[in-house]
Design a protein around this motif. Structure first.
Motif, PDB file in Angstrom:
ATOM      1  N   GLN A   1      15.694 -17.343  20.041  1.00 48.39           N
ATOM      2  CA  GLN A   1      16.129 -18.057  18.857  1.00 48.39           C
ATOM      3  C   GLN A   1      15.906 -17.270  17.558  1.00 48.39           C
ATOM      4  O   GLN A   1      15.155 -17.698  16.678  1.00 48.39           O
ATOM      5  CB  GLN A   1      15.437 -19.418  18.786  1.00 48.39           C
ATOM      6  CG  GLN A   1      15.869 -20.329  19.918  1.00 48.39           C
ATOM      7  CD  GLN A   1      15.456 -21.775  19.737  1.00 48.39           C
ATOM      8  OE1 GLN A   1      14.838 -22.136  18.762  1.00 48.39           O
ATOM      9  NE2 GLN A   1      15.798 -22.609  20.699  1.00 48.39           N
ATOM     10  N   PRO A   2      16.560 -16.146  17.420  1.00 44.31           N
ATOM     11  CA  PRO A   2      16.493 -15.434  16.136  1.00 44.31           C
ATOM     12  C   PRO A   2      17.191 -16.247  15.060  1.00 44.31           C
ATOM     13  O   PRO A   2      18.174 -16.944  15.329  1.00 44.31           O
ATOM     14  CB  PRO A   2      17.232 -14.131  16.428  1.00 44.31           C
ATOM     15  CG  PRO A   2      18.197 -14.483  17.518  1.00 44.31           C
ATOM     16  CD  PRO A   2      17.492 -15.509  18.367  1.00 44.31           C
ATOM     17  N   LEU A   3      16.684 -16.147  13.836  1.00 46.41           N
ATOM     18  CA  LEU A   3      17.252 -16.931  12.746  1.00 46.41           C
ATOM     19  C   LEU A   3      17.918 -16.063  11.684  1.00 46.41           C
ATOM     20  O   LEU A   3      18.999 -16.373  11.213  1.00 46.41           O
ATOM     21  CB  LEU A   3      16.169 -17.783  12.090  1.00 46.41           C
ATOM     22  CG  LEU A   3      15.698 -19.000  12.866  1.00 46.41           C
ATOM     23  CD1 LEU A   3      14.600 -19.714  12.096  1.00 46.41           C
ATOM     24  CD2 LEU A   3      16.849 -19.956  13.125  1.00 46.41           C
ATOM     25  N   LYS A   4      17.239 -15.006  11.277  1.00 47.23           N
ATOM     26  CA  LYS A   4      17.743 -14.226  10.158  1.00 47.23           C
ATOM     27  C   LYS A   4      17.239 -12.797  10.287  1.00 47.23           C
ATOM     28  O   LYS A   4      16.215 -12.527  10.922  1.00 47.23           O
ATOM     29  CB  LYS A   4      17.283 -14.838   8.839  1.00 47.23           C
ATOM     30  CG  LYS A   4      18.037 -14.357   7.607  1.00 47.23           C
ATOM     31  CD  LYS A   4      17.636 -15.147   6.364  1.00 47.23           C
ATOM     32  CE  LYS A   4      18.201 -16.543   6.387  1.00 47.23           C
ATOM     33  NZ  LYS A   4      17.925 -17.278   5.141  1.00 47.23           N
ATOM     34  N   ILE A   5      17.964 -11.875   9.663  1.00 46.45           N
ATOM     35  CA  ILE A   5      17.588 -10.464   9.690  1.00 46.45           C
ATOM     36  C   ILE A   5      17.702  -9.879   8.292  1.00 46.45           C
ATOM     37  O   ILE A   5      18.335 -10.456   7.400  1.00 46.45           O
ATOM     38  CB  ILE A   5      18.488  -9.663  10.651  1.00 46.45           C
ATOM     39  CG1 ILE A   5      19.952  -9.770  10.224  1.00 46.45           C
ATOM     40  CG2 ILE A   5      18.295 -10.103  12.089  1.00 46.45           C
ATOM     41  CD1 ILE A   5      20.881  -8.862  10.973  1.00 46.45           C
ATOM     42  N   VAL A   6      17.090  -8.716   8.116  1.00 44.08           N
ATOM     43  CA  VAL A   6      17.300  -7.897   6.933  1.00 44.08           C
ATOM     44  C   VAL A   6      17.428  -6.452   7.409  1.00 44.08           C
ATOM     45  O   VAL A   6      16.708  -6.019   8.313  1.00 44.08           O
ATOM     46  CB  VAL A   6      16.147  -8.066   5.917  1.00 44.08           C
ATOM     47  CG1 VAL A   6      14.798  -7.686   6.512  1.00 44.08           C
ATOM     48  CG2 VAL A   6      16.416  -7.265   4.651  1.00 44.08           C
ATOM     49  N   ALA A   7      18.380  -5.721   6.846  1.00 48.76           N
ATOM     50  CA  ALA A   7      18.663  -4.351   7.275  1.00 48.76           C
ATOM     51  C   ALA A   7      18.234  -3.372   6.199  1.00 48.76           C
ATOM     52  O   ALA A   7      18.769  -3.383   5.084  1.00 48.76           O
ATOM     53  CB  ALA A   7      20.155  -4.200   7.573  1.00 48.76           C
ATOM     54  N   LYS A   8      17.262  -2.522   6.522  1.00 50.11           N
ATOM     55  CA  LYS A   8      16.734  -1.512   5.595  1.00 50.11           C
ATOM     56  C   LYS A   8      16.259  -0.310   6.416  1.00 50.11           C
ATOM     57  O   LYS A   8      16.081  -0.404   7.631  1.00 50.11           O
ATOM     58  CB  LYS A   8      15.549  -2.054   4.796  1.00 50.11           C
ATOM     59  CG  LYS A   8      15.844  -3.263   3.927  1.00 50.11           C
ATOM     60  CD  LYS A   8      16.594  -2.907   2.668  1.00 50.11           C
ATOM     61  CE  LYS A   8      16.767  -4.121   1.769  1.00 50.11           C
ATOM     62  NZ  LYS A   8      17.499  -3.803   0.524  1.00 50.11           N
TER      63      LYS A   8
END
Length: 462
Positions: free
Chosen positions: A289-296
Motif C-alpha cells: 500500500q504505497p501512498l506517495k513518492i518524491v523523486a530526487k
C-alpha cells in the motif's frame, strides 16, 4: 596500523557516494490528522521551511521556520478555518517574489490560496479560486498558458474532474473552472510536465474514463491551455493514487511514475520517443500500500532516485528510498529510512540542513508527527564548499584529532564516517578537536560543518 590497501585504492577510485539517513527528528507531534508536508522558503532567509496540512477536527495549515541547520521553530498557523485539508503547494501566485500557499478543502469542495503578505511568512485570509470541485483531492500550480504567471490545477474525486484555473492578471485573480476531463474516475492527484517535448506543460493524472488507476496524460495542444483527449499510458495497473513525471533514464524526456495503491506497486513507464509514447511497466517496488513518492537525487550520483511512504492495513508505516543504480531506471530493493511513524500520509525532500544533499520529510495522521530524516551522504573525498583551508593533525591519529581553521571559522558539527559511509562518531558542540581513541584502526572520513560551508577529509586511525 593495518590497512587493506587494495580496498582503499578501489574505494578511492570508485567515487562512491552514500545515501544513509539518520534517526527521526520530530518537528512537531501536534499536527493532528497530518496529511501532507512540503518544504519551501516562506520567510526569504534562504532556508527551507516546512509546511504541513492537516484534516479532521483539528484541521489546520501551518508552517515551521528553519534556522538553516534543520532546527525548527514553533508552529505558525496559516489557517484553522478549513476542515478537509489534504494538500498544500507553495508558489508565487501574485507575482511579488515570495511564496504563497495553495490548498483545498474536500469537505467544502473549494480550492483556495493564502497570500504571503510581507515575504516573511505572515499570511492573509483565504482567497477563493473555486467552490465547484466536489471532493477536491489535490492542487498544483504551474504556468499552463505560457504567460509567465502561475495558474492552478485541481483534481476532484467525487465529480471525477481534472480542471485548471487561469491566473488572469498574474496577481492571483483566477478565472472560471476550465475542465480538462470531467470523467476521470475517482481521481486522486494531478501533475504538470512537458510530456511530448514541445515546450509547454501537459497534464498527468492517475485515473482515466475507463477506470481507476490507469495513468493518463492530456496534451496542451497550443500552449495556451486547450487540452486534447485523454491518452492512456497503461492498463497494466490497479488502484493508482499518485502519478508524477521525471526523467528516470537520463535521456532528456519525461518518464512517468505511478503509485499503485491497490496493487501494492510503484512502477515507471519509459517515454520511448520523447513524444509521449510509453513502454511497458517497470516495477520499482512491491511495498504494501504505497501512498506517495518524491523523486530526487538522494545519493548525489547525478540521477533521480525515489523516496516513498506506505500505510499498511494495521496502521504501521515505513519511509523508504529506492536507488536508481545505473541512471537508466534500474532500482535497488527498497531501503528503510524509518518505521517510527503511524499512519503515514505525506512525504517530501529538500536540503533542510544546508549540507548539499536531500533530506526527507514525513507526515503521519495517527501519531500527529511532522518529522525529518537527515541524509548522511558523504559529498565526496576532500570536497570543499566555500570553506577556507582546514588543517587536520596528527594524521594518522591515535587518540585526539585536532583541526585548525583560518580566520576563526566557527565549526558547528563534526561527524566521523567509516569507509563504508556509516556514521560512527559525532559531536554537535566541537571546540578544535575530537577524541577518536575508541575507534578501530582503519580509514575514516571526517566531515566538518561550519558557518561557511562543509569540508570532508580522509583520516587514518592508528
Amino acid at each position: 596500523m593495518k590497512i587493506n590497501l587494495y580496498f582503499l585504492i578501489v574505494f578511492l577510485n570508485t567515487g562512491l557516494c552514500f545515501a544513509q539517513f539518520g534517526e527521526q527528528q520530530i518537528i512537531t507531534s501536534g499536527a493532528s490528522g497530518a496529511h501532507d508536508v512540503i518544504a519551501a522558503d516562506l520567510n526569504g532567509d534562504g532556508n527551507k521551511d516546512v509546511i504541513s496540512a492537516s484534516a479532521g477536527n483539528s484541521s489546520k495549515l501551518a508552517w515551521y521556520p528553519n534556522n538553516g541547520q534543520g532546527d525548527f521553530g514553533p508552529q505558525q498557523i496559516v489557517t484553522e478555518e478549513l476542515s478537509g485539508i489534504r494538500k498544500v503547494f507553495a508558489a508565487d501566485l501574485d507575482g511579488d517574489g515570495d511564496l504563497d500557499l495553495l490548498s483545498q478543502d474536500g469537505g467544502f469542495d473549494i480550492v483556495v490560496w493564502f497570500e504571503n503578505l510581507d515575504g516573511l511568512g505572515n499570511f492573509g485570509a483565504q482567497n477563493l479560486i473555486t467552490n465547484n470541485a466536489d471532493g477536491v483531492s489535490y492542487v498544483y500550480a504551474a504556468d499552463i498558458d505560457n504567460d509567465g504567471d502561475m495558474d492552478v490545477l485541481s483534481s476532484s474525486s467525487f465529480d471525477s474532474k481534472i480542471a485548471w484555473y487561469e491566473n488572469l492578471d498574474g496577481l492571483g485573480d483566477f478565472g472560471p473552472q476550465l475542465i480538462i476531463n470531467g470523467n476521470a474516475n475517482d481521481v486522486r492527484s494531478v501533475f504538470a510536465a512537458d510530456i511530448d517535448g514541445d515546450g509547454d506543460l501537459d497534464v498527468l493524472c492517475p485515473s482515466s474514463s475507463i477506470g481507476i488507476g490507469y495513468p493518463t496524460w492530456y496534451e496542451n495542444l497550443d500552449g495556451l491551455g486547450n487540452f486534447g483527449p485523454e491518452i492512456d499510458i497503461t492498463f497494466d495497473t490497479l488502484g493508482g493514487s499518485f502519478t508524477i513525471a521525471v526523467d528516470l533514464d537520463n535521456d532528456d524526456d519525461m518518464d512517468v511514475i505511478n503509485v499503485e495503491y491497490g496493487g501494492n506497486t510503484i512502477a515507471w513507464f519509459e517515454n520511448t520517443d520523447g513524444l509521449g509514447n510509453f513502454g511497458p511497466k517497470n516495477i520499482i517496488s512491491n511495498i504494501i500500500q504505497p501512498l506517495k513518492i518524491v523523486a530526487k537525487d538522494f545519493d548525489n550520483d547525478g540521477d533521480i532516485d525515489i523516496a516513498s511512504i506506505n500505510h499498511d492495513n494495521d496502521g504501521t508505516t515505513a519511509v523508504y528510498w529506492h536507488e536508481n543504480t545505473d541512471g537508466l531506471g534500474t532500482f535497488s530493493p527498497e531501503q528503510i529510512i524509518s518505521t517510527n511513524i503511524l499512519g503515514g500520509r505525506g512525504i517530501d525532500a529538500a536540503d533542510l540542513d544546508n549540507d548539499g544533499d536531500m533530506d526527507v520529510l514525513s507526515a503521519s495522521i495517527i501519531d500527529y508527527k511532522i518529522a525529518w530524516y537527515e541524509n548522511l551522504t558523504i559529498l565526496g573525498l576532500e570536497e570543499e564548499t566555500s570553506v577556507s583551508e582546514i588543517i587536520f593533525y596528527p594524521n594518522p591519529v591515535k587518540n585526539v584529532l585536532n583541526f585548525n581553521t583560518k580566520n576563526n571559522i566557527i565549526v558547528h558539527k563534526v561527524s566521523v564516517y567509516s569507509a563504508l559511509g556509516s556514521l560512527v562518531l559525532e559531536n554537535n558542540n566541537p571546540t578544535n578537536s575530537i577524541n577518536v581513541s575508541k575507534l578501530f584502526s582503519g580509514f575514516y572520513f571526517v566531515q566538518l560543518k561550519t558557518e561557511n560551508g562543509e569540508l570532508v577529509k580522509k583520516v587514518i586511525k592508528e
